[in-house]
Design an enzyme around this catalytic site. Structure first.
Site, PDB file in Angstrom:
ATOM      1  N   HIS A 245       0.845  -1.198   0.000  1.00 52.71           N
ATOM      2  CA  HIS A 245       0.000   0.000   0.000  1.00 52.71           C
ATOM      3  C   HIS A 245       0.878   1.245   0.000  1.00 52.71           C
ATOM      4  O   HIS A 245       1.929   1.264   0.634  1.00 52.71           O
ATOM      5  CB  HIS A 245      -0.921   0.010   1.231  1.00 52.71           C
ATOM      6  CG  HIS A 245      -2.107   0.917   1.059  1.00 52.71           C
ATOM      7  ND1 HIS A 245      -2.029   2.270   1.267  1.00 52.71           N
ATOM      8  CD2 HIS A 245      -3.373   0.661   0.670  1.00 52.71           C
ATOM      9  CE1 HIS A 245      -3.211   2.806   1.016  1.00 52.71           C
ATOM     10  NE2 HIS A 245      -4.048   1.856   0.645  1.00 52.71           N
ATOM     11  N   GLU A 298      -8.081  -4.303  -1.089  1.00 50.27           N
ATOM     12  CA  GLU A 298      -8.593  -4.904  -2.318  1.00 50.27           C
ATOM     13  C   GLU A 298      -8.688  -6.426  -2.195  1.00 50.27           C
ATOM     14  O   GLU A 298      -9.554  -7.052  -2.804  1.00 50.27           O
ATOM     15  CB  GLU A 298      -7.680  -4.567  -3.497  1.00 50.27           C
ATOM     16  CG  GLU A 298      -7.352  -3.091  -3.630  1.00 50.27           C
ATOM     17  CD  GLU A 298      -8.370  -2.340  -4.449  1.00 50.27           C
ATOM     18  OE1 GLU A 298      -8.912  -2.947  -5.370  1.00 50.27           O
ATOM     19  OE2 GLU A 298      -8.622  -1.165  -4.167  1.00 50.27           O
TER      20      GLU A 298
HETATM   21  N1  ACO Z   1       3.896  -7.791  -4.909  1.00 47.98           N
HETATM   22  C1  ACO Z   1       5.229  -7.933  -5.038  1.00 47.98           C
HETATM   23  N2  ACO Z   1       6.114  -6.947  -4.813  1.00 47.98           N
HETATM   24  C2  ACO Z   1       5.621  -5.777  -4.407  1.00 47.98           C
HETATM   25  C3  ACO Z   1       4.238  -5.559  -4.224  1.00 47.98           C
HETATM   26  C4  ACO Z   1       3.368  -6.627  -4.475  1.00 47.98           C
HETATM   27  N3  ACO Z   1       2.050  -6.504  -4.337  1.00 47.98           N
HETATM   28  N4  ACO Z   1       4.046  -4.284  -3.821  1.00 47.98           N
HETATM   29  C5  ACO Z   1       5.249  -3.712  -3.770  1.00 47.98           C
HETATM   30  N5  ACO Z   1       6.208  -4.612  -4.126  1.00 47.98           N
HETATM   31  C6  ACO Z   1       7.639  -4.386  -4.168  1.00 47.98           C
HETATM   32  C7  ACO Z   1       8.009  -3.632  -5.438  1.00 47.98           C
HETATM   33  O1  ACO Z   1       8.302  -4.493  -6.500  1.00 47.98           O
HETATM   34  C8  ACO Z   1       9.204  -2.831  -4.980  1.00 47.98           C
HETATM   35  O2  ACO Z   1      10.332  -3.646  -5.019  1.00 47.98           O
HETATM   36  P1  ACO Z   1      11.752  -3.053  -5.518  1.00 47.98           P
HETATM   37  O3  ACO Z   1      12.098  -2.000  -4.502  1.00 47.98           O
HETATM   38  O4  ACO Z   1      12.665  -4.247  -5.499  1.00 47.98           O
HETATM   39  O5  ACO Z   1      11.511  -2.495  -6.875  1.00 47.98           O
HETATM   40  C9  ACO Z   1       8.916  -2.528  -3.517  1.00 47.98           C
HETATM   41  O6  ACO Z   1       8.015  -3.536  -3.087  1.00 47.98           O
HETATM   42  C10 ACO Z   1       8.280  -1.166  -3.333  1.00 47.98           C
HETATM   43  O7  ACO Z   1       7.238  -1.008  -4.295  1.00 47.98           O
HETATM   44  P2  ACO Z   1       6.550   0.400  -4.634  1.00 47.98           P
HETATM   45  O8  ACO Z   1       5.805   0.297  -5.917  1.00 47.98           O
HETATM   46  O9  ACO Z   1       7.570   1.497  -4.506  1.00 47.98           O
HETATM   47  O10 ACO Z   1       5.566   0.527  -3.419  1.00 47.98           O
HETATM   48  P3  ACO Z   1       4.409   1.520  -3.320  1.00 47.98           P
HETATM   49  O11 ACO Z   1       4.138   1.668  -1.893  1.00 47.98           O
HETATM   50  O12 ACO Z   1       4.625   2.749  -4.079  1.00 47.98           O
HETATM   51  O13 ACO Z   1       3.232   0.729  -4.071  1.00 47.98           O
HETATM   52  C11 ACO Z   1       1.243  -0.396  -4.523  1.00 47.98           C
HETATM   53  C12 ACO Z   1       2.014   0.491  -3.537  1.00 47.98           C
HETATM   54  C13 ACO Z   1       1.131   0.320  -5.877  1.00 47.98           C
HETATM   55  C14 ACO Z   1      -0.143  -0.636  -3.953  1.00 47.98           C
HETATM   56  C15 ACO Z   1       2.002  -1.727  -4.685  1.00 47.98           C
HETATM   57  O14 ACO Z   1       2.208  -2.325  -3.430  1.00 47.98           O
HETATM   58  C16 ACO Z   1       1.307  -2.678  -5.651  1.00 47.98           C
HETATM   59  O15 ACO Z   1       1.513  -2.593  -6.859  1.00 47.98           O
HETATM   60  N6  ACO Z   1       0.470  -3.628  -5.131  1.00 47.98           N
HETATM   61  C17 ACO Z   1      -0.263  -4.552  -5.959  1.00 47.98           C
HETATM   62  C18 ACO Z   1      -1.534  -3.917  -6.556  1.00 47.98           C
HETATM   63  C19 ACO Z   1      -2.615  -3.670  -5.516  1.00 47.98           C
HETATM   64  O16 ACO Z   1      -2.891  -4.490  -4.650  1.00 47.98           O
HETATM   65  N7  ACO Z   1      -3.259  -2.505  -5.625  1.00 47.98           N
HETATM   66  C20 ACO Z   1      -4.320  -2.079  -4.686  1.00 47.98           C
HETATM   67  C21 ACO Z   1      -3.775  -1.119  -3.663  1.00 47.98           C
HETATM   68  S1  ACO Z   1      -4.950  -0.696  -2.420  1.00 47.98           S
HETATM   69  C22 ACO Z   1      -5.748   0.638  -3.007  1.00 47.98           C
HETATM   70  O17 ACO Z   1      -5.267   1.301  -3.868  1.00 47.98           O
HETATM   71  C23 ACO Z   1      -7.060   1.050  -2.431  1.00 47.98           C
END
Ligand code: ACO
Length: 362
Positions: A245, A298
């Site tokens: 998140h 979600e």
């Molecule tokens: N699965 C695997 N790896 C993940 C996930 C995930 N769900 N989420 C983050 N990571 C990893 C990324 O690959 C990244 O790794 P790296 O540093 O080696 O590149 C690290 O964790 C940080 O990721 P960011 O994208 O910088 O984290 P951020 O906090 O910006 O992203 C987000 C949040 C977009 C929700 C992300 O966790 C994601 O894509 N999740 C999956 C999609 C999802 O569930 N969306 C619904 C969100 S809830 C809502 O919006 C109401």
């Protein structure tokens, strides 16, 4: 402030009495009340009242039967355009010219109509409205919504949808709520604010993820091994839907609440979801030890909506119904500030130059 804050991250644009997620403490409170004390215990119309009025009276008026004006085959489009049309149909005054009480009542009417429009559109093109005689006027808002959609809803589905609506009713300064406040700040009418917010929510970066969680669950059901599936996804460099998140650095409190709801309702996919969650959390913790990657709203929203037999393409419109509460509360709060939202941009285009001649113009 002269530095550009891309995406406005970290920029504090408003003060609010409504809600703001507790990012470290993994909590979400609506006007101080923890959502876990509301979900499954207080019907959605009272949650709307809590967010908008600050009390526990049913906040929404009895909804008015009004045929949806647009039937495009896309629920979101139908609702957004239907709401925009309410201003001339009802003769809504701009918020600039209304009292606070009138504004609040406009928001209640527009919200009730948003739910009616979603229900009518969800029935599909060519299926007539459910006769009003079938709608129990003494029922809860969600009972009436589900009746308008399905005729005779299963009471357990009503419970699931009510729980989902409450858990997703408000979440601070997200993109659609910000949009609603910006439009309200111009003094436009309540329907214009809410229909703009529906548009903001339609993008996949905001309102469209739970259906992707279900796709993963279906794949695990096919494979029969959650752990192997999780490894395959992560080894392939993909993300696990429903985890991580942008705001929370702990479990999303809405995930916790909706997990309880899914368990209490006996959702048929509860066990496979639990196995997926366990495997995902273990694997993510092992691969990203420096980062909290917990379950987000979600994930369990998908299981609860799936239990209520809500088809995946409808998920965003269900989110719209829920968030009408937060939008309405923020629109009213914005009206009280009386301040037009008008940020600045740093100009980085070309310097002063003479106009070039264009064919057909002298
Ligand atoms: N699965 C695997 N790896 C993940 C996930 C995930 N769900 N989420 C983050 N990571 C990893 C990324 O690959 C990244 O790794 P790296 O540093 O080696 O590149 C690290 O964790 C940080 O990721 P960011 O994208 O910088 O984290 P951020 O906090 O910006 O992203 C987000 C949040 C977009 C929700 C992300 O966790 C994601 O894509 N999740 C999956 C999609 C999802 O569930 N969306 C619904 C969100 S809830 C809502 O919006 C109401």
């Amino acid at each position: 402030m002269s530095e550009v804050q891309h995406g406005l991250e970290g920029v504090i644009a408003f003060e609010t009495h409504i809600a703001e997620p507790d990012k470290e403490g993994s909590a979400l409170r609506y006007r101080g009340v923890d959502i876990d004390d509301l979900v499954g215990r207080v019907p959605f119309e009272k949650v709307w009242g809590l967010l908008v009025d600050g009390g526990f009276e049913p906040g929404l008026p009895p909804d008015e039967p009004y045929p949806i004006p647009v039937h495009s085959g896309d629920v979101r489009v139908d609702v957004q355009s239907g709401l925009a049309m309410l201003a001339p149909v009802w003769g809504l005054n701009p918020l600039l010219d209304t009292t606070e009480e009138d504004a609040r009542n406009q928001l209640a009417r527009v919200t009730a109509m948003a739910l009616s429009f979603v229900a009518q559109s969800a029935r599909g093109i060519g299926r007539p409205m459910v006769p009003e005689s079938q709608v129990d006027k003494a029922g809860t808002m969600v009972e009436r919504f589900m009746t308008r959609w399905r005729g005779e809803p299963d009471p357990r589905h009503v419970k699931a949808v009510d729980a989902y609506f409450t858990s997703a009713a408000e979440h601070g300064m997200n993109a659609s709520t910000f949009t609603a406040r910006v439009v309200a700040s111009t003094g436009a009418d309540a329907a214009a604010s809410l229909s703009a917010a529906v548009g903001a929510m339609s993008g996949p970066l905001h309102g469209g993820a739970p259906s992707r969680v279900l796709a993963m669950i279906e794949e695990i059901e096919r494979m029969g091994d959650a752990r192997a599936y999780v490894k395959r996804v992560l080894d392939g460099g993909e993300r696990l839907m429903g985890f991580g998140h942008r705001v929370y650095r702990a479990e999303d409190p809405r995930a916790r609440t909706l997990r309880r709801v899914a368990r209490e309702l006996g959702a048929p996919r509860y066990e496979v979801a639990e196995a997926f969650e366990k495997a995902a959390l273990e694997e993510l913790a092992a691969r990203k030890p420096d980062r909290v990657l917990a379950t987000n709203v979600e994930f369990w929203a998908a299981i609860v909506l799936d239990f209520a037999e809500v088809p995946a393409p409808m998920f965003t419109s269900m989110f719209t119904c829920a968030r009408t509460a937060g939008w309405s509360a923020h629109v009213l709060e914005q009206k009280k500030t009386g301040r037009l939202v008008r940020p600045s941009a740093v100009y980085t285009g070309p310097g002063g130059r003479a106009p070039e001649s264009v064919d057909g113009w002298n």
